[in-house]
Design an enzyme around this catalytic site. Structure first.
Site, mmCIF file in Angstrom:
data_model
loop_
_atom_site.group_PDB
_atom_site.id
_atom_site.type_symbol
_atom_site.label_atom_id
_atom_site.label_comp_id
_atom_site.label_asym_id
_atom_site.label_seq_id
_atom_site.Cartn_x
_atom_site.Cartn_y
_atom_site.Cartn_z
ATOM 1 C CD GLU A 135 -2.238 1.279 2.969
ATOM 2 O OE1 GLU A 135 -1.547 0.837 3.919
ATOM 3 O OE2 GLU A 135 -3.366 1.777 3.131
ATOM 4 C CE LYS B 284 -7.097 1.244 3.897
ATOM 5 N NZ LYS B 284 -5.836 1.701 4.530
ATOM 6 C CB CYS C 136 -3.875 -1.493 4.737
ATOM 7 S SG CYS C 136 -3.133 -1.529 6.385
HETATM 8 N N1 CDT Z 1 -2.970 1.509 6.472
HETATM 9 C C1 CDT Z 1 -3.872 0.951 7.307
HETATM 10 O O1 CDT Z 1 -5.012 0.753 6.939
HETATM 11 N N2 CDT Z 1 -3.446 0.666 8.541
HETATM 12 C C2 CDT Z 1 -4.339 0.176 9.549
HETATM 13 C C3 CDT Z 1 -3.959 0.692 10.874
HETATM 14 C C4 CDT Z 1 -5.063 0.563 11.801
HETATM 15 S S1 CDT Z 1 -4.880 1.539 13.193
HETATM 16 C C5 CDT Z 1 -5.679 2.997 12.785
HETATM 17 C C6 CDT Z 1 -4.396 -1.342 9.603
HETATM 18 O O2 CDT Z 1 -5.519 -1.864 9.686
HETATM 19 O O3 CDT Z 1 -3.370 -2.009 9.600
#
Ligand code: CDT
Length: 348
Positions: free
Chosen positions: A82, A159, A204
């Site tokens: 990502e 996303k 993600c």
């Molecule tokens: N980039 C991303 O989506 N990161 C999130 C962090 C969650 S904490 C706000 C993840 O789910 O890994």
């Protein structure tokens, strides 16, 4: 100098009474194609940290090195993380919109990424990369694209599950402003035909939501690729360890793979970005939910796995034969309700 396996099959055919050489040859070729045609050698190109000051050109140079390594390893498809062209900028509160926009790409490929597309085409490797997308009409998305082996973009995903918050929150140890900088994706969860397989993408935080996998499972997806940037700590809970966050990542990805009988390739951007550590732990997971490969470092690291798309068939035809077993008459809440409503009518 025929290979042993060919000789063995030839002898089996002879025993079965198929004796004419052209027939034996044709059948063997047919079997070879059937066995091999749907195998894709996949590279998960985990990337180490990208600092705020790093240029896209410097990052693309690292991606080219990973692509060359992938070529030497026989990869046909390589997945990058990502927002793989820049640092994970949503950790910063940025008031100036022009500065925000500087983290986004207005076209793909562009001058900085064209060498990546050129190298991928030269190596005959399909790629998937994540980046911030700024559309001509001014919308911002967290986007992942997928190419074929000629470097044509054949799929795009924006996303949908955006974590974090939309205003600067001084209570947190660091920001996670995805809700500020991105609009929720508007393309649904599309599945694309590529390399003789059904492929989809997540990004993600999407990997934590079973609905996301199921939307693609219901389109017969065989391979899901996703990139992530997961901070090693929880900005609101100092007790949450990197190990626990790694466990949650694996748990989500393995469940998504198993419950939809699909390969899932989850690729991290890892390591310390300007004092902010990101988890690694990239994985390639089988349709049985088994981790086949897992990253060992927090740097640029290529995982390689030959994945036979036909290995998705058994689960799809048995325990997860959706048509026979799903009971949609009882799933109404899934698509009509977001938050919790208790049986007594109170909202959670
Ligand atoms: N980039 C991303 O989506 N990161 C999130 C962090 C969650 S904490 C706000 C993840 O789910 O890994």
């Amino acid at each position: 100098d025929l290979p042993q396996s060919f000789r063995r099959e030839h002898q089996e055919l002879l025993r079965a009474g198929i004796t004419t050489w052209p027939a034996v040859q044709a059948i063997d070729e047919h079997r070879r194609i059937l066995k091999k045609m749907r195998e894709i050698v996949i590279g998960a190109a985990q990337m180490g940290p990208i600092q705020r000051a790093d240029t896209r050109e410097a990052v693309v140079a690292r991606m080219l090195a990973l692509l060359d390594q992938a070529k030497d390893a026989g990869c046909q498809l390589v997945i990058f993380p990502e927002l793989c062209l820049t640092t994970f900028f949503p950790r910063w509160y940025i008031a100036d919109q022009a500065e925000v926009d500087s983290w986004f790409e207005t076209e793909m490929p562009n001058a900085a990424t064209q060498p990546l597309f050129n190298r991928a085409r030269a190596h005959s490797i399909a790629i998937s990369i994540g980046y911030g997308e700024l559309t001509p009409d001014g919308r911002h998305f967290n986007t992942q694209i997928l190419t074929d082996r000629q470097a044509n973009i054949i799929g795009k995903y924006r996303k949908i599950h955006l974590p974090g918050h939309d205003e600067c929150d001084p209570e947190r140890s660091f920001q996670h402003l995805e809700k500020r900088y991105f609009a929720p994706g508007d393309l649904g969860f599309p599945v694309f035909r590529n390399m003789d397989a059904w492929m989809g993408m997540l990004i993600c935080n999407d990997r934590r939501w079973p609905e996301a996998y199921r939307e693609m499972g219901l389109q017969g997806v065989e391979l899901i690729v996703l990139g992530y940037n997961t901070p090693s700590g929880n900005s609101q809970n100092a007790d949450e360890t990197p190990e626990m966050r790694d466990f949650h990542s694996d748990l989500s990805v393995q469940a998504g793979a198993y419950q939809n009988s699909a390969f899932v390739v989850a690729v991290a951007k890892a390591g310390n970005e300007d004092g902010h550590p990101l988890n690694g732990g990239s994985v390639i997971v089988s349709p049985d939910g088994v981790i086949l490969q897992k990253a060992k470092t927090l740097g640029d690291e290529l995982l390689v796995q030959a994945c036979d798309m036909d290995a998705t068939a058994f689960g799809k035809a048995s325990v997860f034969d959706f048509k026979r077993h799903r009971r949609i008459e009882h799933y109404g809440r899934i698509a009509t309700q977001t938050g919790v409503i208790y049986p007594d009518g109170k909202e959670g």
